[in-house]
Design a protein around this motif. Structure first.
Motif, PDB file in Angstrom:
ATOM      1  N   ILE A  36      -8.408  12.557  -9.175  1.00  0.00           N
ATOM      2  CA  ILE A  36      -9.177  11.878  -8.243  1.00  0.00           C
ATOM      3  C   ILE A  36      -8.545  10.493  -7.756  1.00  0.00           C
ATOM      4  N   GLN A  37      -7.782   9.673  -8.768  1.00  0.00           N
ATOM      5  CA  GLN A  37      -7.091   8.498  -8.454  1.00  0.00           C
ATOM      6  C   GLN A  37      -6.301   8.840  -7.463  1.00  0.00           C
ATOM      7  N   ASN A  38      -5.421   9.911  -7.719  1.00  0.00           N
ATOM      8  CA  ASN A  38      -4.295  10.078  -6.657  1.00  0.00           C
ATOM      9  C   ASN A  38      -4.888  10.251  -5.367  1.00  0.00           C
ATOM     10  N   GLY A  39      -6.131  11.132  -5.149  1.00  0.00           N
ATOM     11  CA  GLY A  39      -6.542  11.401  -4.089  1.00  0.00           C
ATOM     12  C   GLY A  39      -7.283  10.222  -3.405  1.00  0.00           C
ATOM     13  N   ALA A  40      -7.720   9.270  -4.217  1.00  0.00           N
ATOM     14  CA  ALA A  40      -8.429   8.141  -3.393  1.00  0.00           C
ATOM     15  C   ALA A  40      -7.239   7.255  -3.128  1.00  0.00           C
ATOM     16  N   GLY A  41      -6.065   7.069  -3.581  1.00  0.00           N
ATOM     17  CA  GLY A  41      -5.067   6.443  -3.086  1.00  0.00           C
ATOM     18  C   GLY A  41      -4.599   6.507  -1.868  1.00  0.00           C
ATOM     19  N   ILE A  42      -4.817   7.948  -1.242  1.00  0.00           N
ATOM     20  CA  ILE A  42      -4.570   8.282  -0.084  1.00  0.00           C
ATOM     21  C   ILE A  42      -5.011   7.479   1.201  1.00  0.00           C
ATOM     22  N   THR A  43      -6.491   6.940   0.723  1.00  0.00           N
ATOM     23  CA  THR A  43      -7.149   5.910   1.495  1.00  0.00           C
ATOM     24  C   THR A  43      -6.382   4.832   1.647  1.00  0.00           C
ATOM     25  N   LEU A  44      -5.451   4.289   0.674  1.00  0.00           N
ATOM     26  CA  LEU A  44      -4.806   3.055   1.119  1.00  0.00           C
ATOM     27  C   LEU A  44      -3.550   3.251   1.869  1.00  0.00           C
ATOM     28  N   LEU A  45      -3.017   4.396   2.036  1.00  0.00           N
ATOM     29  CA  LEU A  45      -1.993   4.926   2.856  1.00  0.00           C
ATOM     30  C   LEU A  45      -2.511   4.839   4.294  1.00  0.00           C
ATOM     31  N   TYR A  46      -3.655   5.345   4.214  1.00  0.00           N
ATOM     32  CA  TYR A  46      -4.452   5.918   5.700  1.00  0.00           C
ATOM     33  C   TYR A  46      -5.679   5.014   5.688  1.00  0.00           C
TER      34      TYR A  46
ATOM     35  N   LYS B 254      -7.831   4.020   7.758  1.00  0.00           N
ATOM     36  CA  LYS B 254      -8.745   4.547   8.807  1.00  0.00           C
ATOM     37  C   LYS B 254      -9.582   5.901   8.369  1.00  0.00           C
ATOM     38  N   LEU B 255      -9.061   6.526   7.161  1.00  0.00           N
ATOM     39  CA  LEU B 255      -9.995   7.459   6.475  1.00  0.00           C
ATOM     40  C   LEU B 255     -11.157   7.131   6.084  1.00  0.00           C
ATOM     41  N   VAL B 256     -11.079   5.670   5.555  1.00  0.00           N
ATOM     42  CA  VAL B 256     -12.434   5.364   4.878  1.00  0.00           C
ATOM     43  C   VAL B 256     -12.579   3.873   5.462  1.00  0.00           C
ATOM     44  N   GLN B 257     -13.611   3.590   6.104  1.00  0.00           N
ATOM     45  CA  GLN B 257     -13.825   2.346   6.721  1.00  0.00           C
ATOM     46  C   GLN B 257     -14.954   1.685   6.094  1.00  0.00           C
ATOM     47  N   ARG B 258     -15.682   2.237   4.920  1.00  0.00           N
ATOM     48  CA  ARG B 258     -16.907   1.478   4.318  1.00  0.00           C
ATOM     49  C   ARG B 258     -16.301   0.133   3.721  1.00  0.00           C
ATOM     50  N   TRP B 259     -15.510   0.077   3.101  1.00  0.00           N
ATOM     51  CA  TRP B 259     -14.957  -0.988   2.477  1.00  0.00           C
ATOM     52  C   TRP B 259     -13.729  -1.510   3.022  1.00  0.00           C
ATOM     53  N   THR B 260     -13.468  -3.068   2.870  1.00  0.00           N
ATOM     54  CA  THR B 260     -12.165  -3.537   3.391  1.00  0.00           C
ATOM     55  C   THR B 260     -11.123  -2.965   2.424  1.00  0.00           C
ATOM     56  N   LEU B 261      -9.741  -3.169   3.120  1.00  0.00           N
ATOM     57  CA  LEU B 261      -8.700  -2.598   2.347  1.00  0.00           C
ATOM     58  C   LEU B 261      -8.500  -3.576   1.120  1.00  0.00           C
ATOM     59  N   SER B 262      -8.686  -4.628   0.902  1.00  0.00           N
ATOM     60  CA  SER B 262      -8.556  -5.527  -0.316  1.00  0.00           C
ATOM     61  C   SER B 262      -9.530  -4.918  -1.261  1.00  0.00           C
ATOM     62  N   THR B 263     -10.771  -4.710  -0.730  1.00  0.00           N
ATOM     63  CA  THR B 263     -11.644  -4.104  -1.942  1.00  0.00           C
ATOM     64  C   THR B 263     -11.113  -2.768  -2.458  1.00  0.00           C
ATOM     65  N   ARG B 264     -10.888  -2.043  -1.633  1.00  0.00           N
ATOM     66  CA  ARG B 264     -10.236  -0.716  -1.837  1.00  0.00           C
ATOM     67  C   ARG B 264      -9.138  -0.835  -3.090  1.00  0.00           C
ATOM     68  N   LYS B 265      -8.230  -1.863  -2.557  1.00  0.00           N
ATOM     69  CA  LYS B 265      -7.159  -2.092  -3.613  1.00  0.00           C
ATOM     70  C   LYS B 265      -7.743  -2.576  -4.974  1.00  0.00           C
ATOM     71  N   LEU B 266      -8.563  -3.192  -4.959  1.00  0.00           N
ATOM     72  CA  LEU B 266      -9.180  -3.594  -6.134  1.00  0.00           C
ATOM     73  C   LEU B 266      -9.691  -2.575  -6.958  1.00  0.00           C
ATOM     74  N   TYR B 267     -10.636  -1.668  -6.240  1.00  0.00           N
ATOM     75  CA  TYR B 267     -10.981  -0.556  -7.020  1.00  0.00           C
ATOM     76  C   TYR B 267      -9.789   0.538  -7.393  1.00  0.00           C
ATOM     77  N   HIS B 268      -9.001   0.548  -6.557  1.00  0.00           N
ATOM     78  CA  HIS B 268      -7.702   1.389  -6.915  1.00  0.00           C
ATOM     79  C   HIS B 268      -7.154   0.676  -8.120  1.00  0.00           C
TER      80      HIS B 268
END
Length: 222
Positions: free
Chosen positions: A133-143, A145-159
């Motif tokens: 799941i973690q590897n799959g979620a990491g795809i959203t950091l490479l792309y 635009k796939l997930v726009q609900r959170w900012t990129l910095s927030t997604r990096k923190l979650y990741h």
């Protein structure tokens, strides 16, 4: 007389450098030792401890430490190179983990043994699923635009937070594997305690370096 902030900072940096080097060496040495004990290829089961130690002790440790400003083996390279190395190492970790899980499952089928009947088996399954799941979620950091609900910095923190938790799960699963009948029969005495310290050491080092390099910095910026 209290030490100056510069001396204190240099001391902490030196300690992080030493602990990072110890983590690299421990991850490599532990994986080599397990491969010598398991002797992969001598039986179907022998591939399970080898692949799992390769996945969670070596590949995942190196994948996380590649971003460490103190102990990354690629710190002189660009962030783009380090991100690519992180993904390759995590992909290899995931492949080894899935193969290790499939092998132990099939081995139990052949010997008509119950599945996931121990804490090691249950936590191991959770760890592999978490890693996928973690590897799959990491795809959203490479792309992004796939997930726009959170900012990129927030997604990096979650990741980073989720990845650290997944890594600690992996370390715990490795430790529980050392409590198994197979490991206890093949590794005894001082060697057992030395092996048990390996996931503890790498877990503490990774937790400290990820926190200092990313989580604390992100929190201070918010």
């Amino acid at each position: 007389m209290a030490p100056s902030p510069d001396v204190d900072s240099r001391l902490h940096r030196a300690l992080r450098l030493v602990s990072g080097a110890a983590a690299h060496l421990t991850a490599f040495a532990f994986t080599i030792y397990i491969s010598c004990v398991a002797q992969p290829g001598t039986s179907l089961f022998s591939w399970h401890p080898f692949l799992m130690s390769l996945a969670f002790s070596f590949f995942m440790t190196e994948a996380i430490l590649v971003f460490s400003p103190d102990s990354s083996l690629l710190r002189s390279f660009s962030r783009k190179v380090r991100v690519r190395a992180h993904w390759i190492l995590q992909l290899l970790s995931g492949l080894c983990a899935v193969l290790g899980l499939a092998i132990i499952y099939y081995n139990k089928v052949l010997h008509e043994k119950p599945h996931f009947s121990t804490w090691h088996g249950l936590l191991g399954l959770l760890t592999v699923l978490w890693a996928l799941i973690q590897n799959g979620a990491g795809i959203t950091l490479l792309y992004p635009k796939l997930v726009q609900r959170w900012t990129l910095s927030t997604r990096k923190l979650y990741h980073a937070t989720s990845g650290l938790l997944g890594y600690l799960l992996g370390c715990t699963s490795l430790f529980l594997g050392m409590c198994s009948l197979w490991f206890s029969a093949n590794v005894t005495g001082f060697s057992w305690y030395l092996c048990a310290l390996c996931p503890l050491l790498t877990g503490l080092v990774v937790m400290n370096q990820v926190s200092n390099a990313y989580l604390y910095r992100k929190r201070s910026q918010s």
